[in-house]
Motif scaffolding. Sequence first.
Motif, short mmCIF file in Angstrom:
data_model
loop_
_atom_site.label_atom_id
_atom_site.label_comp_id
_atom_site.label_asym_id
_atom_site.label_seq_id
_atom_site.Cartn_x
_atom_site.Cartn_y
_atom_site.Cartn_z
N SER A 138 1.43 -11.87 -9.20
CA SER A 138 2.51 -12.14 -8.25
C SER A 138 3.38 -13.31 -8.66
O SER A 138 4.47 -13.48 -8.14
CB SER A 138 1.94 -12.39 -6.85
OG SER A 138 1.21 -13.60 -6.86
N ALA A 171 5.95 -4.11 -3.69
CA ALA A 171 4.48 -4.01 -3.80
C ALA A 171 4.09 -3.20 -5.04
O ALA A 171 4.81 -2.30 -5.46
CB ALA A 171 3.94 -3.34 -2.55
N ALA A 179 8.78 -4.09 1.07
CA ALA A 179 7.48 -3.76 0.43
C ALA A 179 7.52 -2.40 -0.26
O ALA A 179 6.73 -2.14 -1.16
CB ALA A 179 6.37 -3.79 1.47
#
Length: 300
Positions: free
Chosen positions: A67, A51, A47
């Motif tokens: 995404s 992210a 992440a």
Amino acid sequence: MCDHSLYSQCETTQVTEKGSGASLLGFSELYGSVPGGQAQYLRVPHADFGAIKVGNELEDHRYVFLSDVLPTAWQGVKYADVGEGDTIAVYGLGPIGQMAARMARHMGARVFGIDPVAERREMAARHGIEVYTDGADTIAELKDITDGRGPDAVLDAVGMEAHGSPVGGAIQTAAGFLPDAAAQKVMETAGVDRLSVLHDAIDLVRRGGTISISGVYGGTASPMPLMTLFDKQIQMRMGQCNVKKWISDLMPLVEDPSDPLGVDDLVTHRVSLSEAPEAYKKFRDKEDNCIKVVLDPVAG
Ligand SMILES: NC(=O)c1ccc[n+]([C@@H]2O[C@H](COP(=O)([O-])OP(=O)(O)OC[C@H]3O[C@@H](n4cnc5c(N)ncnc54)[C@H](O)[C@@H]3O)[C@@H](O)[C@H]2O)c1
């Protein structure tokens, strides 16, 4: 791979025992068996890299689509290499094809959208796409419109789940909705009858044109018309989306209040996680005008 912005080929998470590229959230063994995002909470490996920071002013679907849907469609259009004054045919007007068609328009191309499902054609037509159902007549008509040559590019946003597929359900399972050993086998070995849209694309595209494949294909022994590909000098680009590569292009468009890509007109259903199985069924069977479902982990 990072240096080449080929994030979906990540050498840190490649599934070497299956000979596959980077692990993907929510796919089967073929892509690392990483549990996917259809849950209230999600563990995000790496992440610190994957992210992205999003705002909180806009409706969440604009960001959710960063995404998968938006970068996949954007990569497809970039690979199709079209711009101002070019022509492109988009096969499949599901979420990926819808957005790819609108993006190609945004880049200045004339866009033909092809799909057998009426409400999907209607949605695309609302965004300036010239729409057609699939079949040989459409190929002839589009060649006619493009001075007998065919469009400069064809984008395949259908993949091997093409209409009328007897093994469509198994293929969807193999693609990751449910891990299942038999379906996995289909994904690895599915062959010739799954390629109808790709063969139409090869027929339709103009000589020297580009075919961009966003739709997922499997099968290790898929016969391809190499003579035609060579003779027509067709360029082909494809692959799993390198999501992170496209975020900086997309974020300003997604956050633009005028919604230049038309992202606000895609969601047809928004449901809680407990309603997800029913929503999947509707999406698969194209019932209730279902085009794109957002699962809300907080609702219900
Ligand atoms: N490359 C990537 O990283 C990536 C990411 C997400 C999705 N995908 C793939 O993109 C493809 C499209 O995804 P989606 O969510 O839009 O799915 P979808 O199933 O909603 O869309 C496919 C569309 O193709 C249409 N279709 C079926 N047969 C056709 C034919 N013969 N001619 C024209 N249209 C036909 C269907 O009616 C449907 O509207 C799938 O294969 C999916 O797995 C790839």
